[in-house]
Design an enzyme around this catalytic site. Structure first.
Site, PDB file in Angstrom:
ATOM      1  N   LEU A 138       4.771   2.736   7.412  1.00 33.31           N
ATOM      2  CA  LEU A 138       4.917   4.184   7.910  1.00 33.31           C
ATOM      3  C   LEU A 138       3.755   4.876   7.718  1.00 33.31           C
ATOM      4  O   LEU A 138       2.682   4.344   6.972  1.00 33.31           O
ATOM      5  CB  LEU A 138       6.002   4.472   6.702  1.00 33.31           C
ATOM      6  CG  LEU A 138       7.185   3.910   6.876  1.00 33.31           C
ATOM      7  CD1 LEU A 138       8.234   4.376   5.747  1.00 33.31           C
ATOM      8  CD2 LEU A 138       7.983   4.447   8.179  1.00 33.31           C
ATOM      9  N   PRO A 156       1.046  -1.229  -0.005  1.00 33.89           N
ATOM     10  CA  PRO A 156       0.054  -0.114   0.235  1.00 33.89           C
ATOM     11  C   PRO A 156       0.855   1.177  -0.053  1.00 33.89           C
ATOM     12  O   PRO A 156       1.375   1.656   1.081  1.00 33.89           O
ATOM     13  CB  PRO A 156      -0.769  -0.197   1.156  1.00 33.89           C
ATOM     14  CG  PRO A 156       0.014  -0.935   2.127  1.00 33.89           C
ATOM     15  CD  PRO A 156       0.915  -1.850   1.220  1.00 33.89           C
ATOM     16  N   ASP A 188       5.438   2.463   2.327  1.00 31.61           N
ATOM     17  CA  ASP A 188       4.706   1.218   2.592  1.00 31.61           C
ATOM     18  C   ASP A 188       3.815   1.507   3.825  1.00 31.61           C
ATOM     19  O   ASP A 188       4.293   1.882   4.960  1.00 31.61           O
ATOM     20  CB  ASP A 188       5.475   0.174   2.880  1.00 31.61           C
ATOM     21  CG  ASP A 188       4.795  -1.066   3.373  1.00 31.61           C
ATOM     22  OD1 ASP A 188       3.419  -0.979   3.385  1.00 31.61           O
ATOM     23  OD2 ASP A 188       5.299  -2.127   2.988  1.00 31.61           O
ATOM     24  N   HIS A 189       2.529   1.828   3.521  1.00 33.02           N
ATOM     25  CA  HIS A 189       1.681   2.377   4.649  1.00 33.02           C
ATOM     26  C   HIS A 189       1.573   1.241   5.801  1.00 33.02           C
ATOM     27  O   HIS A 189       1.307   1.752   7.003  1.00 33.02           O
ATOM     28  CB  HIS A 189       0.258   2.849   4.090  1.00 33.02           C
ATOM     29  CG  HIS A 189      -0.294   3.960   4.870  1.00 33.02           C
ATOM     30  ND1 HIS A 189       0.029   4.348   5.999  1.00 33.02           N
ATOM     31  CD2 HIS A 189      -0.713   5.178   4.077  1.00 33.02           C
ATOM     32  CE1 HIS A 189      -0.706   5.446   6.421  1.00 33.02           C
ATOM     33  NE2 HIS A 189      -1.348   6.057   5.268  1.00 33.02           N
ATOM     34  N   ARG A 190       1.756   0.158   5.474  1.00 30.13           N
ATOM     35  CA  ARG A 190       2.064  -0.641   6.632  1.00 30.13           C
ATOM     36  C   ARG A 190       2.871  -0.412   7.650  1.00 30.13           C
ATOM     37  O   ARG A 190       2.419  -0.787   8.930  1.00 30.13           O
ATOM     38  CB  ARG A 190       2.362  -2.198   6.285  1.00 30.13           C
ATOM     39  CG  ARG A 190       1.108  -2.775   5.282  1.00 30.13           C
ATOM     40  CD  ARG A 190       1.489  -4.199   4.748  1.00 30.13           C
ATOM     41  NE  ARG A 190       2.832  -4.081   3.702  1.00 30.13           N
ATOM     42  CZ  ARG A 190       3.407  -5.050   3.106  1.00 30.13           C
ATOM     43  NH1 ARG A 190       2.863  -6.225   3.215  1.00 30.13           N
ATOM     44  NH2 ARG A 190       4.366  -4.694   2.565  1.00 30.13           N
TER      45      ARG A 190
END
Lengths: 325, 453
Positions: free
Chosen positions: B429, B251, B425-427
């Site tokens: 950050l 993501p 990577d939104h997982r």
């Protein structure tokens, strides 16, 4: 049907068989006057007299030799080892004589002997007294290996063992002696060898265990059910003969399996179970079979270390989740 | 008598193409001698003989592609001449059949020492067979799947190669097959190979998600309009796999920041005043600034592991995207957190030269923990880059441009400014942590002497 403890069920089986067959007799250390270290033979000396309840010297090789020899000439001895750890003293009598004589005599000599006593781990008995060595016997051709988990099986399997014409290794679990259960009064209540029992039905993962491992797996299964994971618990009851078909039927349903025992994991009976499942149900497996066993160390005395070395329901739960990952 | 097999020259290597045979059948070969050049998806690599003998048979012709582990040639005893004879024992060299069009040596069963290859079935569900799609289970391109998943896939007529596995190590499980059969697409789930950045092992499932998404096995492919079909190079295929994996499983979110570069450029000018063997470049100082920023923001120097854990790297190994003919490759400057600017610069230079000459070895382009991609020299003002899995972020660097800026007292000043964009990577950050990292990079570049300590 009566409710009784595992230990009482064993006594009942021996009592019934001794009443039925005059050739059945008991021998072992402290089985008579002291009435058994775990009180399994309580009252039996009084009931059957010193000819049929024989207190022996402290010599396991003597006990095993006397039992094997008397079985070869027609008696049906039930020899008690104070614990299975002490049976190491008798290994030559057991492995080289009792297990082999029928084969070596071309079937002319039978050896209907039962060796029984407490096995299993725990209760701070430390390295030399707290160990589970069933795979030594299961590995040796000639023995039947029996490890009941519940009182009714303890009675029915021991009666079958006493009537069996081959040497039987009957391993009780000291930690199960107090477990209560309904036991049939029927003097002909026999549990056949080689028939595993489904203790709990489930669809997601098969747990294969025996002896106290069954109780641990049932506890794990109960916890997992709260998370929606339904485990099927297979109680083997006898390791030899092994009811491979019941295991495979269950695995063909659940497609996942965890095998569990208290003995050391390395080269333990779980390796055999895992191999049988892979051989017999490979195309039905959705993940490799997981093994849960004891830590590969001599059992520590310290309570915290002992707890870390013995497999628990948490270990089973972790293994189930791993195989379902 | 020895079989020479397609070697595995990197974690991600699954197949290789024989670019050129340096030896012909009947030639004597000594141990260690280079016998062929192989093209992988990353580089051209020379294959050497491990034994001395006569090259009695070339099994895979020039230009052919075979999976890792396939026999590509047979080396006879020193005395044996081309074609072999009775002394070759059961190993009937002359019986070795030519390579099939799919690039798979079609050995007869009596070969004994080689695994018979199942002929490729005409699979109506397969997409793009000409591009080398393989029947699952074939040697060399092993699709990890549980036995049950394989059986059910067979029953349902589903091709395992088209399914993304969600089990450990990307293993395809029963549920993946059923999900695929039900919807035509497997549930995507990132399974990056933590240890190997450029590995294509982890890339595999994603490309299959793409394949599956592009054409469901239930709908036959429509004939395409007229035009030319070009078989992609190994590198192009690898890029295709890696980018699909990145964009479909990570993501992404993006944060852009403007950096004033006047002081950094002035510093570089001074540092390079006596430069004899190559100047320190803008990109080098950006890499250095990133290394310092990664030290301050360890959450950026991390990865989301296949087990769902956050792994923080101990080292800052920074990849530099290098554009080369028909593609790009990301050589890695190792241990940037401990290296001075000048060392980073010389390391980067050496890697870029190797990259342009197709000389990188797997250790040069694996193990990165963060990547910098710079299109400033191409005149790009700004751009966003795709994260290089399994890394957590990549920095896209635009051109440093002189432009008017409104100062604190509303005066107009001329500044050299550069836009940097972090893809994260939104997982791992969030916007704040991404911006914080950019602030650190910006701080370093705007106070560049701090990078010399």
């Amino acid at each position: 049907m009566a409710t009784m403890r595992y230990q009482q069920a064993i006594r009942l089986a021996m009592t019934e068989e001794m009443e039925r067959d005059p050739n059945v007799y008991i021998l072992g250390e402290e089985v008579g006057q002291y009435q058994g270290t775990y009180r399994v033979t309580e009252g039996m000396l009084q009931k059957f007299g010193p000819e049929r309840v024989v207190d022996t010297p402290i010599s396991e090789i003597g006990i095993a030799g006397m039992a094997t020899g008397s079985a070869m000439v027609g008696l049906r001895p039930v020899a008690e080892f104070m614990t299975w750890s002490f049976a190491l003293e008798a290994m030559d009598q057991l492995v080289n004589h009792a297990a082999k004589i029928t084969y070596m005599s071309g079937g002319r000599i039978q050896c209907p002997v039962v060796f029984r006593g407490p096995a299993g781990v725990g209760t701070q008995l430390s390295a030399q007294h707290s160990q589970s060595m069933e795979s030594w016997y299961a590995h040796t051709p000639g023995f039947k290996v029996v490890m009941p988990a519940f009182p009714d099986d303890a009675k029915g399997l021991l009666k079958t063992a006493i009537r069996e014409n081959n040497p039987v290794i009957f391993m009780e679990h000291a930690g199960l002696y107090g477990v209560q259960g309904d036991v049939p009064d029927d003097t002909e209540f026999l549990v056949p060898f080689g028939q595993a029992k489904i203790r709990r039905e489930g669809t997601h993962c098969t747990l294969v265990a025996y002896s106290r491992g069954v109780h641990i797996c049932l506890k794990a299964a109960e916890a997992l059910a709260k998370e929606g994971i339904e485990c099927e618990v297979v109680d083997l009851r006898t390791l030899v003969p092994l009811d491979t078909e019941t295991i495979l039927t269950s695995v063909r349903k659940t497609h996942h399996a965890v095998v569990m025992h208290e003995e050391w994991k390395n080269v333990g009976f779980g390796a055999e179970l895992s191999a049988r499942i892979h051989e017999g149900a490979f195309d039905d497996l959705d993940a490799p079979v997981e093994r849960v066993g004891g830590a590969d160390v001599p059992m520590p005395y310290a309570k915290n270390l002992e707890r870390a070395a013995i497999p628990t329901d948490a270990d089973v739960i972790a293994a189930v989740k791993k195989t379902l990952a | 008598m020895a079989e020479i097999r397609m070697p595995k020259m990197g974690d991600g290597m699954e197949e290789g193409t024989i670019n050129v045979w340096h030896k012909k059948e009947g030639d004597m070969v000594t141990s260690g001698e280079v016998i062929a050049e192989v093209e992988t998806d990353k580089a051209n690599v020379e294959i050497s003989a491990y034994e001395t003998g006569t090259l009695s048979k070339i099994v895979v012709a020039q230009g052919q592609t075979v999976p890792v582990g396939e026999v590509i040639a047979i080396l006879g005893d020193a005395a044996v001449t081309n074609g072999g004879n009775g002394k070759n024992g059961s190993h009937a060299v002359s019986d070795a059949k030519p390579v099939s069009s799919e690039g798979v040596a079609d050995y007869s069963a009596e070969e004994g020492t080689t695994t018979p290859v199942v002929p490729e079935k005409a699979e109506p569900t397969l997409v793009n067979a000409s591009a080398g799609t393989r029947v699952s289970g074939e040697e060399g391109e092993r699709v990890k799947s549980s036995p049950l998943a394989r059986r059910i896939a067979e029953d349902l007529g589903v091709d395992l190669a088209a399914i993304s596995g969600t089990g450990p190590n990307g293993r395809i499980k029963e549920s993946d097959v059923r999900a695929f059969a039900d919807k035509g697409v497997a549930a995507p789930k990132l399974r990056p190979a933590v240890e190997s950045v450029v590995s294509t092992v982890s890339a595999k499932p994603a490309v299959e998600v793409a394949r599956a998404a592009a054409v469901s096995p239930m709908t036959p492919m429509q004939p395409v309009a007229a035009g030319e079909d070009i078989k992609p190079t190994k590198m192009r295929e690898a890029i295709a796999r890696r980018t699909v994996l990145s964009k479909t499983t990570i993501p992404h979110f993006y944060v852009t920041m403007i950096v004033e570069m006047d002081r950094a450029l002035a510093l570089l000018k001074e540092l390079n005043v006596d430069a004899t063997d190559g100047k320190i470049t803008v990109n080098d100082i950006i890499v250095k600034a990133c290394a310092v920023a990664l030290g301050k923001c360890p959450e950026v120097n991390s990865t989301w592991t296949p087990e769902g854990m956050i792994h923080r790297y101990a080292e800052a190994n920074i990849g530099i995207a290098v554009g080369i003919e028909d593609g790009l490759i990301i050589p890695v400057v190792r241990d940037c957190h401990t290296k001075p600017l000048r060392t980073i610069s010389s390391d980067a230079k050496a890697l870029i030269v190797k990259a342009k000459n197709n000389q990188l070895v797997p250790s040069d382009y694996s193990g990165g923990t963060f990547t910098v991609s710079n299109l400033g020299m191409m005149g790009a003002d700004e751009f966003i880059a795709l994260i290089n899995p399994p890394e957590a972020a990549i920095l896209a660097v635009g051109a440093a441009v002189r432009e008017p800026v409104v100062g604190a007292n509303d005066e107009i000043k001329i500044k050299t400014r550069m836009k940097i964009t972090l893809s994260a990577d939104h997982r791992l950050l969030d916007g704040v942590s991404g911006a914080k990292f950019l602030q650190e990079v910006k701080k370093g570049l705007e106070a560049p002497f701090s990078l010399l300590s």
